[in-house]
Design a protein around this motif. Structure first.
Motif, PDB file in Angstrom:
ATOM      1  N   VAL A   1      43.719  -9.063  21.279  1.00 15.99           N
ATOM      2  CA  VAL A   1      42.871  -8.310  20.364  1.00 15.99           C
ATOM      3  C   VAL A   1      43.725  -7.166  19.827  1.00 15.99           C
ATOM      4  O   VAL A   1      44.492  -6.567  20.572  1.00 15.99           O
ATOM      5  N   ASP A   2      43.629  -6.861  18.547  1.00 14.15           N
ATOM      6  CA  ASP A   2      44.480  -5.830  17.947  1.00 14.15           C
ATOM      7  C   ASP A   2      43.935  -4.438  18.264  1.00 14.15           C
ATOM      8  O   ASP A   2      43.264  -3.810  17.452  1.00 14.15           O
ATOM      9  N   VAL A   3      44.269  -3.962  19.446  1.00 18.61           N
ATOM     10  CA  VAL A   3      43.723  -2.689  19.932  1.00 18.61           C
ATOM     11  C   VAL A   3      44.077  -1.538  18.983  1.00 18.61           C
ATOM     12  O   VAL A   3      43.264  -0.666  18.686  1.00 18.61           O
ATOM     13  N   LYS A   4      45.300  -1.563  18.495  1.00 16.17           N
ATOM     14  CA  LYS A   4      45.771  -0.460  17.637  1.00 16.17           C
ATOM     15  C   LYS A   4      44.899  -0.329  16.396  1.00 16.17           C
ATOM     16  O   LYS A   4      44.464   0.762  16.036  1.00 16.17           O
ATOM     17  N   THR A   5      44.616  -1.452  15.728  1.00 17.26           N
ATOM     18  CA  THR A   5      43.809  -1.408  14.518  1.00 17.26           C
ATOM     19  C   THR A   5      42.368  -1.022  14.841  1.00 17.26           C
ATOM     20  O   THR A   5      41.739  -0.264  14.106  1.00 17.26           O
ATOM     21  N   ILE A   6      41.862  -1.528  15.958  1.00 19.84           N
ATOM     22  CA  ILE A   6      40.495  -1.165  16.341  1.00 19.84           C
ATOM     23  C   ILE A   6      40.408   0.341  16.542  1.00 19.84           C
ATOM     24  O   ILE A   6      39.491   0.997  16.049  1.00 19.84           O
ATOM     25  N   TRP A   7      41.383   0.917  17.218  1.00 19.04           N
ATOM     26  CA  TRP A   7      41.318   2.361  17.481  1.00 19.04           C
ATOM     27  C   TRP A   7      41.563   3.181  16.232  1.00 19.04           C
ATOM     28  O   TRP A   7      41.060   4.280  16.093  1.00 19.04           O
ATOM     29  N   ARG A   8      42.356   2.625  15.283  1.00 17.79           N
ATOM     30  CA  ARG A   8      42.537   3.332  14.014  1.00 17.79           C
ATOM     31  C   ARG A   8      41.204   3.418  13.278  1.00 17.79           C
ATOM     32  O   ARG A   8      40.881   4.413  12.652  1.00 17.79           O
ATOM     33  N   ARG A   9      40.435   2.334  13.353  1.00 20.57           N
ATOM     34  CA  ARG A   9      39.180   2.307  12.599  1.00 20.57           C
ATOM     35  C   ARG A   9      38.035   2.990  13.338  1.00 20.57           C
ATOM     36  O   ARG A   9      37.194   3.629  12.737  1.00 20.57           O
ATOM     37  N   PHE A  10      37.983   2.823  14.652  1.00 20.28           N
ATOM     38  CA  PHE A  10      36.833   3.312  15.412  1.00 20.28           C
ATOM     39  C   PHE A  10      37.144   4.559  16.236  1.00 20.28           C
ATOM     40  O   PHE A  10      36.273   5.093  16.907  1.00 20.28           O
ATOM     41  N   GLY A  11      38.360   5.027  16.174  1.00 22.15           N
ATOM     42  CA  GLY A  11      38.726   6.200  16.966  1.00 22.15           C
ATOM     43  C   GLY A  11      39.400   5.791  18.261  1.00 22.15           C
ATOM     44  O   GLY A  11      39.022   4.805  18.891  1.00 22.15           O
ATOM     45  N   TYR A  12      40.396   6.566  18.629  1.00 24.05           N
ATOM     46  CA  TYR A  12      41.157   6.291  19.848  1.00 24.05           C
ATOM     47  C   TYR A  12      40.230   6.266  21.058  1.00 24.05           C
ATOM     48  O   TYR A  12      39.392   7.147  21.220  1.00 24.05           O
ATOM     49  N   GLY A  13      40.395   5.271  21.888  1.00 24.17           N
ATOM     50  CA  GLY A  13      39.618   5.211  23.123  1.00 24.17           C
ATOM     51  C   GLY A  13      38.273   4.547  22.974  1.00 24.17           C
ATOM     52  O   GLY A  13      37.489   4.520  23.928  1.00 24.17           O
ATOM     53  N   ALA A  14      37.969   3.987  21.799  1.00 25.68           N
ATOM     54  CA  ALA A  14      36.694   3.283  21.639  1.00 25.68           C
ATOM     55  C   ALA A  14      36.642   2.159  22.670  1.00 25.68           C
ATOM     56  O   ALA A  14      37.642   1.519  22.954  1.00 25.68           O
ATOM     57  N   ARG A  15      35.444   1.929  23.200  1.00 26.64           N
ATOM     58  CA  ARG A  15      35.323   0.948  24.279  1.00 26.64           C
ATOM     59  C   ARG A  15      35.438  -0.459  23.706  1.00 26.64           C
ATOM     60  O   ARG A  15      34.738  -0.823  22.768  1.00 26.64           O
ATOM     61  N   ILE A  16      36.307  -1.264  24.298  1.00 26.01           N
ATOM     62  CA  ILE A  16      36.520  -2.629  23.819  1.00 26.01           C
ATOM     63  C   ILE A  16      36.128  -3.610  24.919  1.00 26.01           C
ATOM     64  O   ILE A  16      36.622  -3.511  26.043  1.00 26.01           O
ATOM     65  N   GLU A  17      35.225  -4.535  24.593  1.00 17.85           N
ATOM     66  CA  GLU A  17      34.800  -5.544  25.564  1.00 17.85           C
ATOM     67  C   GLU A  17      34.908  -6.918  24.928  1.00 17.85           C
ATOM     68  O   GLU A  17      34.495  -7.122  23.789  1.00 17.85           O
ATOM     69  N   ASP A  18      35.469  -7.860  25.663  1.00 14.39           N
ATOM     70  CA  ASP A  18      35.666  -9.194  25.126  1.00 14.39           C
ATOM     71  C   ASP A  18      35.333 -10.200  26.207  1.00 14.39           C
ATOM     72  O   ASP A  18      36.024 -10.261  27.229  1.00 14.39           O
TER      73      ASP A  18
END
Lengths: 318, 370
Positions: free
Chosen positions: A114-131
């Motif tokens: 999962v592209d953690v870097k892009t997710i955090w760029r869009r949702f803010g650093y440290g946003a909770r990611i569950e998969d």
């Protein structure tokens, strides 16, 4: 050496067991624990068998831990490796940079990252990611997986571990083609040489010469004496400006011809968002076409640009 | 307080652009969300949310700065004679050689719009080294002229992300040091407060304008600010950190993932180390440049003998922490960190300076009392 692959789902207790087993013959094992912000995985080192219980492997294990191997040459090291990571290990062995007798690979089947870097760029650093393998949730809300799948995973042609196992879970990912990076690649492939020249000039003008690309790359093990940063003879301009940065980037691309295993870490590490893999992959494709060689598939293969084989037709085609 | 609507921001920047270069944050196309400070021109979009990938340090300490150009010329202008070796073996002065220096171009006035307090405060922190008000200490003409020509308009933070920790180190989301004007975001625009004379002048000029005034009076209250304090136990860090300097095992374990790239130092608004290097064109002319350097690079302390006192990432990270939280506070009286969190967001290996600091301070305390 390459240990037996996990079949189908890799349970965490299987992983802990394999790490424990590896520690019997190694000084440390490189892997991940779920200690990153938002519950994502962070690189970790296991020294004692008791620590192995904390090991995880999931779709946020984006890092290629093979990058640490050249610095750990004097120790016996185990490494939990996705297929792309294992290719990097193979290539390091092929180039005789590490001793295969001192490395043991714990291969894991990869569910696609999962592209953690892009997710955090869009949702803010440290946003909770569950998969959970089906749905991808950010801060509890479902998001479109295709938008946050790294291009290297969406296109993973050999979703096959170098030792030959196919991962069923990953096959579905190719259907989600909405990734921005894939669109960029299509746009790039349609450009004329002049347009590409302009494209790269603009992209490289953002380069700040932090050398994160080099440091994240397992193959750039010359890092401490890198020609692009040399002071003992100044081979390239040292300015942090467009012309000098472009030179540096192109040298790096050239030095990786036939050696890049496509792990994409350079692009992930780049703070300026330069699509470094575009050119790397184009080059990888050309090398495969000319020499029939893909870096990292066979640890005994001799990289075509690091060896001379009079019988290889590639030189005439080039 | 004075107030300006969001719609009028473009007008404000246009007015400022008539006298200075305006720079503002903008998301770069096709960069996966990288926001950088870019030259603003009329109509350009501005990224009001989020924080830039690189800091505003570029404005006073450019990534690459030409210090001067230089050229060796033969005094007689007779290059043929020179080429035939007729002056060989004599010192340059006697050969009639001259060295001419082209000074660097004068620095343009700049307005930096949309920084965060962490970046503005960082300018204040750097001033304590490069630009002391009392004229003492190190004098850096390039830094000084850029700093003098820079107007800083800060937007206070009403929200933050997990990487922000400005309240941890003599700073906060609306900290005034380093800013000329502060904008506080409210529903329809921004409340505006002048911090310096330069900031007051901007407001006064608007007030004096007969028509098309951009600012108005408002009874709105300033908004609640982001809460960012994250690092505990930092009292005495100046003395605690050196106490565990020799424990390399600790530093190796706590920084094991570091791949020693330069991003944390380049992205940091207070990191300021630089390299001076000559770039030649042929034998006779070139430029002397100053470029960013990073203590995380292997060659940073590489000595001509071949010895390197900081050969591993652990050595270098140890130095970085000590410089920021021990040496600089001791030497310059300020903490060399404003809690912007860029090093955390940008680290490809997932290292968090707060975690390392917390572990180091706990380790130092656990080692026994001083």
């Amino acid at each position: 050496m390459i240990s037996e692959l996990a079949k189908s789902e890799l349970s965490m207790s299987d992983l802990a067991a394999k790490i424990s087993e590896a520690l019997a013959g190694a000084d440390l094992v490189l892997g991940w624990t779920a200690s990153g912000p938002g519950g994502v995985a962070a690189p970790a080192r296991f020294y004692e068998q008791a620590e192995a219980q904390q090991a995880v492997f999931d779709s946020t294990c984006v890092h290629n831990l093979a990058v640490h191997l050249p610095r750990l040459k004097e120790r016996r090291v185990g490494i939990v490796a996705k297929p792309c990571d294992a290719r990097a290990v193979n290539q390091l062995i092929a180039e005789r940079e590490i001793d295969p007798g001192r490395v043991s690979v714990i291969g894991v089947e990869c569910p696609s990252m999962v592209d953690v870097k892009t997710i955090w760029r869009r949702f803010g650093y440290g946003a909770r990611i569950e998969d959970d393998g089906e749905r991808l949730l950010v801060n509890g809300a479902e998001v479109e997986r295709g938008k946050y799948t790294p291009a290297k995973c969406a296109d993973c042609a050999d979703r096959v571990h170098p030792a030959g196992e196919q991962s069923a879970a990953v096959a579905d990912v190719t259907d989600e083609t909405a990734a921005d990076e894939r669109q960029l690649r299509e746009r790039f492939n349609a450009m004329s040489p002049a347009e590409r020249r302009e494209f790269w000039r603009e992209q490289y003008s953002r380069c700040i010469r932090c050398y994160a690309c080099r440091e994240a790359c397992p193959m750039c093990y010359c890092r401490d004496v890198c020609i692009m940063q040399s002071d003992e003879s100044r081979w390239t301009g040292g300015g942090v400006n467009a012309g000098d940065a472009e030179m540096m980037q192109l040298i790096r691309v050239n030095h990786l011809a036939g050696r890049c295993t496509g792990c994409g870490e350079c692009e992930r590490a780049c703070p300026a968002g330069i699509p470094l893999m575009l050119l790397m992959e184009e080059q990888n494709r050309v090398v495969e076409e000319l020499f029939g060689h893909r870096a990292g598939v066979d640890p005994d293969a001799r990289p075509p640009l690091l060896s001379f084989n009079a019988n290889n037709d590639g030189w005439r085609k080039a | 307080m004075r107030f300006i609507t969001r719609e009028k921001i473009q007008d404000l920047l246009e007015a400022l652009a008539s006298e200075a270069e305006v720079w503002a944050p903008r998301e770069l196309n096709g960069s996966g969300g990288s926001i950088m400070f870019e030259r603003w021109r009329s109509g350009d979009p501005i990224a009001f949310e989020g924080v830039t990938t690189l800091s505003a340090k570029d404005m006073v300490l450019p990534r690459t700065e030409k210090l001067f150009g230089f050229r060796y010329t033969a005094g007689t202008g007779n290059l043929l004679a020179e080429a035939l070796g007729q002056s060989a073996g004599q010192p340059a002065k006697e050969k009639g050689e001259h060295l001419s220096i082209d000074p660097a171009e004068p620095v343009a006035e700049k307005v930096l719009f949309g920084v965060r307090a962490c970046d503005a405060k960082a300018l204040d922190v750097l001033d304590s080294l490069f630009n002391r008000a009392d004229g003492s200490g190190y004098e850096d003409p390039g830094y000084r002229s850029r700093r003098a020509g820079l107007t800083v308009i800060t937007i206070a933070c009403t929200s933050c992300d997990e990487a922000c920790f400005c309240s941890s180190f003599d700073n906060g989301p609306a900290e005034k040091a380093g800013s000329d004007l502060i904008f506080y975001p409210v529903d329809t625009g921004f409340l505006v407060e002048a911090v310096t004379v330069r900031g007051e002048k901007i407001l006064a000029r608007d007030e004096a304008a007969k028509s098309g005034q951009l600012f108005e009076e408002s009874m709105l209250q300033p908004p609640a600010l982001a809460e960012t304090a994250r690092v505990e136990g930092t009292a005495d860090m100046e003395t605690l950190l050196p106490a565990i300097f020799a424990d390399l095992d600790f530093w190796e374990r706590s920084t094991a993932s570091c791949i020693s790239c330069g991003f944390c130092t380049y992205g940091c608004p207070t990191c300021h180390c630089f390299n001076i290097h000559d770039e030649m064109r042929g034998d006779r002319e070139g430029e002397r440049l100053r470029s960013w350097d990073a203590c995380m690079f292997h060659i940073y302390t590489q000595e001509a003998s071949g010895h390197n006192p900081r050969p591993t990432p652990a050595h270098r990270y140890r130095n970085r922490i000590n410089h920021k939280f021990s040496y600089y506070p001791e030497n310059q009286g300020q903490i060399l960190c404003t809690g912007c969190g860029r090093c955390i967001r940008g680290c490809p290996a997932g290292l968090d300076i707060r975690e390392v600091m917390t572990a180091a301070l706990a380790h130092a305390r656990g080692q026994g009392s001083t």
